[in-house]
Design a protein around this motif. Sequence first.
Motif, PDB file in Angstrom:
ATOM      1  N   VAL A 172       0.817  -1.215   0.000  1.00  8.40           N
ATOM      2  CA  VAL A 172       0.000   0.000   0.000  1.00  8.40           C
ATOM      3  C   VAL A 172       0.850   1.263   0.000  1.00  8.40           C
ATOM      4  O   VAL A 172       0.426   2.294  -0.529  1.00  8.40           O
ATOM      5  N   TYR A 173       2.067   1.195   0.539  1.00 11.44           N
ATOM      6  CA  TYR A 173       2.937   2.373   0.578  1.00 11.44           C
ATOM      7  C   TYR A 173       4.152   2.248  -0.333  1.00 11.44           C
ATOM      8  O   TYR A 173       4.990   3.155  -0.352  1.00 11.44           O
ATOM      9  N   ASP A 174       4.276   1.128  -1.060  1.00  7.68           N
ATOM     10  CA  ASP A 174       5.431   0.897  -1.926  1.00  7.68           C
ATOM     11  C   ASP A 174       6.728   0.918  -1.116  1.00  7.68           C
ATOM     12  O   ASP A 174       7.691   1.601  -1.468  1.00  7.68           O
ATOM     13  N   VAL A 175       6.740   0.137  -0.015  1.00  7.08           N
ATOM     14  CA  VAL A 175       7.885   0.113   0.902  1.00  7.08           C
ATOM     15  C   VAL A 175       8.250  -1.347   1.207  1.00  7.08           C
ATOM     16  O   VAL A 175       8.026  -1.833   2.310  1.00  7.08           O
ATOM     17  N   PRO A 176       8.828  -2.076   0.263  1.00  8.76           N
ATOM     18  CA  PRO A 176       9.063  -3.508   0.477  1.00  8.76           C
ATOM     19  C   PRO A 176       9.960  -3.838   1.668  1.00  8.76           C
ATOM     20  O   PRO A 176       9.632  -4.722   2.467  1.00  8.76           O
ATOM     21  N   LEU A 177      11.082  -3.152   1.789  1.00  9.80           N
ATOM     22  CA  LEU A 177      11.976  -3.453   2.911  1.00  9.80           C
ATOM     23  C   LEU A 177      11.375  -2.993   4.230  1.00  9.80           C
ATOM     24  O   LEU A 177      11.456  -3.684   5.247  1.00  9.80           O
ATOM     25  N   GLY A 178      10.747  -1.830   4.226  1.00  9.96           N
ATOM     26  CA  GLY A 178      10.099  -1.340   5.440  1.00  9.96           C
ATOM     27  C   GLY A 178       8.976  -2.249   5.885  1.00  9.96           C
ATOM     28  O   GLY A 178       8.788  -2.492   7.082  1.00  9.96           O
ATOM     29  N   GLY A 179       8.189  -2.780   4.936  1.00  7.00           N
ATOM     30  CA  GLY A 179       7.118  -3.703   5.289  1.00  7.00           C
ATOM     31  C   GLY A 179       7.645  -4.979   5.904  1.00  7.00           C
ATOM     32  O   GLY A 179       7.073  -5.509   6.865  1.00  7.00           O
ATOM     33  N   LEU A 181      10.539  -5.335   7.535  1.00  7.80           N
ATOM     34  CA  LEU A 181      11.053  -5.025   8.869  1.00  7.80           C
ATOM     35  C   LEU A 181       9.922  -4.743   9.850  1.00  7.80           C
ATOM     36  O   LEU A 181      10.024  -5.083  11.038  1.00  7.80           O
ATOM     37  N   PHE A 182       8.838  -4.150   9.393  1.00 11.66           N
ATOM     38  CA  PHE A 182       7.691  -3.911  10.260  1.00 11.66           C
ATOM     39  C   PHE A 182       7.127  -5.235  10.761  1.00 11.66           C
ATOM     40  O   PHE A 182       6.800  -5.381  11.953  1.00 11.66           O
ATOM     41  N   ALA A 183       7.014  -6.206   9.883  1.00  9.15           N
ATOM     42  CA  ALA A 183       6.509  -7.513  10.289  1.00  9.15           C
ATOM     43  C   ALA A 183       7.418  -8.163  11.329  1.00  9.15           C
ATOM     44  O   ALA A 183       6.946  -8.751  12.307  1.00  9.15           O
ATOM     45  N   LEU A 184       8.732  -8.040  11.135  1.00  9.64           N
ATOM     46  CA  LEU A 184       9.685  -8.685  12.040  1.00  9.64           C
ATOM     47  C   LEU A 184       9.813  -7.930  13.360  1.00  9.64           C
ATOM     48  O   LEU A 184       9.688  -8.513  14.445  1.00  9.64           O
ATOM     49  N   GLU A 185      10.063  -6.640  13.266  1.00  7.88           N
ATOM     50  CA  GLU A 185      10.407  -5.865  14.461  1.00  7.88           C
ATOM     51  C   GLU A 185       9.192  -5.482  15.285  1.00  7.88           C
ATOM     52  O   GLU A 185       9.206  -5.570  16.519  1.00  7.88           O
ATOM     53  N   VAL A 186       8.114  -5.056  14.630  1.00  7.48           N
ATOM     54  CA  VAL A 186       6.939  -4.541  15.348  1.00  7.48           C
ATOM     55  C   VAL A 186       5.939  -5.648  15.657  1.00  7.48           C
ATOM     56  O   VAL A 186       5.466  -5.769  16.791  1.00  7.48           O
ATOM     57  N   LEU A 187       5.593  -6.463  14.656  1.00  8.80           N
ATOM     58  CA  LEU A 187       4.570  -7.488  14.863  1.00  8.80           C
ATOM     59  C   LEU A 187       5.104  -8.722  15.577  1.00  8.80           C
ATOM     60  O   LEU A 187       4.432  -9.284  16.443  1.00  8.80           O
ATOM     61  N   LEU A 188       6.316  -9.162  15.214  1.00 14.38           N
ATOM     62  CA  LEU A 188       6.880 -10.371  15.807  1.00 14.38           C
ATOM     63  C   LEU A 188       7.901 -10.085  16.898  1.00 14.38           C
ATOM     64  O   LEU A 188       8.191 -10.968  17.715  1.00 14.38           O
ATOM     65  N   GLY A 189       8.464  -8.896  16.917  1.00 12.36           N
ATOM     66  CA  GLY A 189       9.431  -8.539  17.949  1.00 12.36           C
ATOM     67  C   GLY A 189      10.730  -9.298  17.858  1.00 12.36           C
ATOM     68  O   GLY A 189      11.429  -9.462  18.862  1.00 12.36           O
ATOM     69  N   SER A 190      11.089  -9.771  16.654  1.00 14.76           N
ATOM     70  CA  SER A 190      12.312 -10.544  16.515  1.00 14.76           C
ATOM     71  C   SER A 190      12.837 -10.419  15.090  1.00 14.76           C
ATOM     72  O   SER A 190      12.216 -10.922  14.149  1.00 14.76           O
ATOM     73  N   VAL A 191      13.971  -9.744  14.937  1.00  9.63           N
ATOM     74  CA  VAL A 191      14.631  -9.682  13.625  1.00  9.63           C
ATOM     75  C   VAL A 191      15.626 -10.826  13.575  1.00  9.63           C
ATOM     76  O   VAL A 191      16.842 -10.637  13.557  1.00  9.63           O
ATOM     77  N   SER A 192      15.096 -12.041  13.562  1.00  4.65           N
ATOM     78  CA  SER A 192      15.920 -13.250  13.557  1.00  4.65           C
ATOM     79  C   SER A 192      16.416 -13.535  12.142  1.00  4.65           C
ATOM     80  O   SER A 192      15.656 -13.392  11.166  1.00  4.65           O
ATOM     81  N   LEU A 193      17.659 -13.945  12.010  1.00  2.83           N
ATOM     82  CA  LEU A 193      18.262 -14.149  10.687  1.00  2.83           C
ATOM     83  C   LEU A 193      17.462 -15.090   9.787  1.00  2.83           C
ATOM     84  O   LEU A 193      17.246 -14.782   8.619  1.00  2.83           O
ATOM     85  N   ILE A 196      14.443 -13.246   8.023  1.00  2.78           N
ATOM     86  CA  ILE A 196      14.587 -12.068   7.177  1.00  2.78           C
ATOM     87  C   ILE A 196      14.242 -12.382   5.730  1.00  2.78           C
ATOM     88  O   ILE A 196      13.507 -11.633   5.061  1.00  2.78           O
ATOM     89  N   ALA A 197      14.756 -13.504   5.206  1.00  7.18           N
ATOM     90  CA  ALA A 197      14.527 -13.833   3.797  1.00  7.18           C
ATOM     91  C   ALA A 197      13.048 -14.052   3.481  1.00  7.18           C
ATOM     92  O   ALA A 197      12.541 -13.461   2.515  1.00  7.18           O
ATOM     93  N   PRO A 198      12.301 -14.876   4.234  1.00  3.63           N
ATOM     94  CA  PRO A 198      10.878 -15.034   3.894  1.00  3.63           C
ATOM     95  C   PRO A 198      10.076 -13.753   4.080  1.00  3.63           C
ATOM     96  O   PRO A 198       9.145 -13.481   3.315  1.00  3.63           O
ATOM     97  N   ALA A 199      10.420 -12.950   5.078  1.00  2.00           N
ATOM     98  CA  ALA A 199       9.714 -11.680   5.270  1.00  2.00           C
ATOM     99  C   ALA A 199       9.955 -10.752   4.086  1.00  2.00           C
ATOM    100  O   ALA A 199       9.021 -10.117   3.571  1.00  2.00           O
ATOM    101  N   ALA A 200      11.199 -10.669   3.628  1.00  2.00           N
ATOM    102  CA  ALA A 200      11.527  -9.806   2.494  1.00  2.00           C
ATOM    103  C   ALA A 200      10.893 -10.316   1.208  1.00  2.00           C
ATOM    104  O   ALA A 200      10.416  -9.520   0.381  1.00  2.00           O
ATOM    105  N   LEU A 201      10.876 -11.633   1.015  1.00  2.00           N
ATOM    106  CA  LEU A 201      10.277 -12.196  -0.196  1.00  2.00           C
ATOM    107  C   LEU A 201       8.780 -11.920  -0.247  1.00  2.00           C
ATOM    108  O   LEU A 201       8.236 -11.531  -1.291  1.00  2.00           O
ATOM    109  N   THR A 202       8.090 -12.116   0.877  1.00  2.00           N
ATOM    110  CA  THR A 202       6.653 -11.857   0.916  1.00  2.00           C
ATOM    111  C   THR A 202       6.356 -10.390   0.621  1.00  2.00           C
ATOM    112  O   THR A 202       5.469 -10.068  -0.179  1.00  2.00           O
TER     113      THR A 202
END
Length: 501
Positions: A172-179, A181-193, A196-202
């Motif tokens: 919706v905002y055209d922010v693939p990397l930000g989206g 990181l939002f899923a990892l850091e804000v929603l899941l609370g874990s930027v686990s290695l 990162i790849a599945p979050a970025a791919l999605t």
Amino acid sequence: MSATPQPNASGDDGLGWRFWCLVPVTGIAAGLAVGLLVLLLHAVQRLAWGEGDAGFLRAVEAASPAQRVGVLALGGLVAGLGRLAIRHEGTHAGGFTAAIWFRAGRLPFWPTLSQAVLSIVVVGLGASLGREAAPKQAGAAFGSLFAGRAGLSPSHRRLLAAFGAGAGIAAVYDVPLGGALFALEVLLGSVSLPLIAPAALTASLGTAVSWLMLPDKPTYAVPAYGTTAGLVAFALLFGPVAGALSAFYVRLIARADRTKPSGRGTVLTPLVVFAALGMASLAVPQLLGNGKDMVQLAFTGEAAPLALLLVALLKPLATAACLGSEAPGGLFTPTIAFGAALGGLAGAGWGLVWPGAPAGAFALVGAAAVLAATTKGPASAVVLMLELTRTLDTAIVPVLLAVGGAMLVARFLEPRSIYACRIHDGMRRAEEAGAPAISAAARYPDLLRLLALGGAVPRVVGEHGEDVGEVSAERALHPRRDDGPLATAAAGDFVLRQVRG
């Protein structure tokens, strides 16, 4: 054993091939859903306000007083009737946030999509709420559906729902990397290695697919501001102030969420609140909508100090009032508007003391600092602002300084985020009962520590203190490979006996 160990090697990530097959499917579904939702948003805005190329704020300013009040009253009626209908389908307004942890990402598909559509319509009619709630819910609904159909574990379902939500925000905002990181850091609370790849791919697939219906361009057109000594000094001083005001903002949102109406008030309250908002917009039109156009003016230094002052004072109250009436919507852009107004207003005063920095640069610093402090996601906030403007890197040093100062103060004054503060914690009620208990949303390490103390096996309680079941100590201490990544596992994932009703 390898002679040259690689510190960032994740080895067996516990995700599995079925999960990886669903990652691109979730991203594609989220991107398609977001494209349709945004088209619906624009259709509603054109129908209600006659919005053209000039933008939403210009259309509101050109509307007659009767149109402003009438359209907002209609929005309140739609919000109330819609929420009443969706509630009868078995969900509730704060369901998405709680579902990620308390229900392991289990979302009722059609009610969640219905709430996404309702949210878009209400925002289009002028509610002081963000449009990201609908894409976030739609993406999460598809991730939850796919994980459930594939029979994945609760931990996998939680991940796929969060990644779907991140893909929705990315699209919706055209922010693939930000989206991502939002899923990892804000929603899941874990930027686990491994995650990162599945979050970025999605997120990247969701963004690319949305281009079939939406333009590929930054949300805000902002010139490349350079870094000056005055801007750096401003960032150092403004950061802690932004953190303190962000803590107040989070508590305001939490209080509004706790005062939601019931019974007849479900329909009457949003009608009254929205009509009052329409009347307030006769004097301050910037209160309507998510605040995107006002942010654009602040980022380019075109917003008048009086307008910045009114937005800084009244926009949080308008957003809290809409949220408290149980109208569905997001908080992302209204929060950015609050931060941009604060930064721009403070910068106007600072320019009298230390001139030289562009007015828009102060608004950018303020928006990034407040977004980080309210979401408790500093990395995702900075990346999101970078992608929203695509020029923020030229002022990255003052931005990071302000974000750091804001985070330090905000974590001390209010550790919850604007999303976590809307979750009800049932542990207090369980602790009053006296029996050993643990929240279904408790992290896996917390569960291990409790089991290590010995004694009775704790029962698991839900968001409202309801009994969910008993922990299987054997399974928690010896998890299976298909239990998924333990970095995002919760106590509710290891329940031995599910309590129904």
